[in-house]
Design a protein around this motif. Sequence first.
Motif, short mmCIF file in Angstrom:
data_model
loop_
_atom_site.label_atom_id
_atom_site.label_comp_id
_atom_site.label_asym_id
_atom_site.label_seq_id
_atom_site.Cartn_x
_atom_site.Cartn_y
_atom_site.Cartn_z
N LEU A 41 0.86 -1.16 0.00
CA LEU A 41 0.09 -0.07 0.03
C LEU A 41 0.86 1.23 -0.09
O LEU A 41 0.53 2.19 -0.74
N HIS A 42 1.91 1.31 0.64
CA HIS A 42 2.80 2.32 0.70
C HIS A 42 3.45 2.51 -0.66
O HIS A 42 3.45 3.84 -1.38
N GLN A 43 3.81 1.60 -1.41
CA GLN A 43 4.26 1.85 -2.87
C GLN A 43 3.24 2.26 -3.63
O GLN A 43 3.27 3.19 -4.60
N ILE A 44 1.86 1.83 -3.58
CA ILE A 44 0.54 2.26 -4.14
C ILE A 44 0.38 3.77 -3.75
O ILE A 44 0.48 4.49 -4.89
N ILE A 45 0.53 4.12 -2.71
CA ILE A 45 0.38 5.60 -2.49
C ILE A 45 1.32 6.35 -3.04
O ILE A 45 1.06 7.62 -3.47
N GLN A 46 2.53 6.18 -2.76
CA GLN A 46 3.67 6.82 -3.50
C GLN A 46 3.52 7.10 -4.91
O GLN A 46 3.58 8.35 -5.54
N ALA A 47 3.07 6.06 -5.80
CA ALA A 47 2.85 6.08 -7.18
C ALA A 47 1.71 6.74 -7.34
O ALA A 47 1.76 7.68 -8.50
N ALA A 48 0.56 6.65 -6.71
CA ALA A 48 -0.70 7.47 -6.74
C ALA A 48 -0.72 8.87 -6.63
O ALA A 48 -1.16 9.56 -7.26
N MET A 49 0.13 9.17 -5.60
CA MET A 49 0.01 10.74 -5.30
C MET A 49 1.33 11.54 -6.12
O MET A 49 0.99 12.66 -6.42
N GLY A 50 2.30 10.64 -6.48
CA GLY A 50 3.28 11.23 -7.05
C GLY A 50 4.51 11.46 -6.27
O GLY A 50 5.17 12.18 -6.83
N TRP A 51 4.66 10.80 -5.20
CA TRP A 51 5.80 11.22 -4.30
C TRP A 51 7.09 10.24 -5.01
O TRP A 51 6.83 9.30 -5.55
N TYR A 52 8.14 10.52 -4.54
CA TYR A 52 9.31 9.90 -4.89
C TYR A 52 9.84 8.68 -3.97
O TYR A 52 10.82 8.15 -4.28
N ASP A 53 9.36 8.51 -3.02
CA ASP A 53 9.67 7.59 -1.95
C ASP A 53 11.15 7.66 -1.46
O ASP A 53 11.88 6.85 -1.38
N CYS A 54 11.40 9.22 -1.07
CA CYS A 54 12.79 9.36 -0.72
C CYS A 54 12.79 9.63 0.53
O CYS A 54 14.04 9.72 1.40
N HIS A 55 11.74 9.36 1.48
CA HIS A 55 11.85 9.65 3.12
C HIS A 55 10.94 8.17 3.71
O HIS A 55 10.62 7.58 3.17
N LEU A 56 11.13 8.45 5.24
CA LEU A 56 10.35 7.24 5.80
C LEU A 56 8.97 7.50 5.72
O LEU A 56 8.58 8.76 5.23
N HIS A 57 8.31 6.70 6.29
CA HIS A 57 6.91 6.57 6.22
C HIS A 57 6.26 5.76 7.39
O HIS A 57 7.20 4.89 8.00
N GLU A 58 4.99 5.89 7.89
CA GLU A 58 4.53 5.26 8.78
C GLU A 58 2.91 5.08 8.57
O GLU A 58 2.29 6.05 8.17
N PHE A 59 2.33 3.89 8.99
CA PHE A 59 0.91 4.00 9.15
C PHE A 59 0.65 3.79 10.65
O PHE A 59 1.46 3.10 11.20
N GLU A 176 -2.77 22.43 -10.19
CA GLU A 176 -4.25 22.03 -10.73
C GLU A 176 -4.07 20.57 -11.35
O GLU A 176 -5.14 19.85 -11.76
N ALA A 177 -2.97 20.29 -12.02
CA ALA A 177 -2.78 19.14 -12.68
C ALA A 177 -2.80 17.93 -12.30
O ALA A 177 -2.20 17.45 -11.21
N PHE A 178 -3.53 16.84 -12.90
CA PHE A 178 -3.65 15.75 -12.41
C PHE A 178 -3.66 14.87 -13.74
O PHE A 178 -4.72 15.17 -14.24
N ASP A 179 -2.91 13.74 -13.77
CA ASP A 179 -3.11 12.93 -15.11
C ASP A 179 -3.37 11.49 -14.69
O ASP A 179 -2.46 10.94 -14.25
N LEU A 180 -4.37 11.01 -15.03
CA LEU A 180 -4.82 9.83 -14.76
C LEU A 180 -4.02 8.77 -15.45
O LEU A 180 -3.91 7.73 -14.88
N GLU A 181 -3.90 8.66 -16.75
CA GLU A 181 -3.10 7.79 -17.68
C GLU A 181 -1.88 7.77 -17.01
O GLU A 181 -1.30 6.76 -16.83
N THR A 182 -1.11 8.89 -16.60
CA THR A 182 0.56 8.78 -16.09
C THR A 182 0.40 8.00 -14.79
O THR A 182 1.16 7.43 -14.36
N THR A 183 -0.73 8.38 -13.99
CA THR A 183 -0.70 7.80 -12.49
C THR A 183 -0.91 6.09 -12.73
O THR A 183 -0.24 5.50 -12.05
#
Length: 190
Positions: A41-59, A176-183
């Motif tokens: 899920l962390h990987q999915i959030i990173q890809a969907a939001m557009g983050w680069y996964d360069c930092h720590l995370h937690e649930f 304002e940009a969001f690209d569903l295809e790229t996501t």
Amino acid sequence: MSPRKAAADAAIYQLKITLRGAKPPIWRRVQVPSDITLAKLHQIIQAAMGWYDCHLHEFEINGQIYGEPMPDMDMFVEIKSDRTCRLHEFVTGEKYKFPYMYDMGDGWDHQILVEKVLPPDPAVRYPLCIKGKRACPPEDCGGVWGYAELLETIRDPQHPEHDEMLEWLGGDFDAEAFDLETTNFRLQQI
């Protein structure tokens, strides 16, 4: 995680991932198999939001922190591996919410809401983003408050830091940009 068809017995959770404090709201709606781990899920959030996964995370799930355990930090808080917990083990159904934090310095605080529990569609490859609003803020811009200041700066050509911030961003930035295809392409590359 490569895109896959959900296991025949795995329900599909439709999740709304909202970046807390962002105004106007920044969010993504994704569909994921209920049997994935929090690490996936962390990987999915990173890809969907557009983050680069360069930092720590937690649930945080029912008072327990999940992420990447750090033995040096265990004296402060116990972090269980996010690879050992699957969504269906704690999600109680629709309307279940839980937090996800990315980058403890900037404090990108997300709310994950289970909007729907659906049967898997054999014709669909999961995970799948079905909708979203607005661009992901740039990494390391200072959290939601720093992002708001950044947007004010780049919108005002007379601001003393206008050109410097545009250069830091690598050119124009459309909040304002969001690209569903790229996501969805990014989701398929996990």
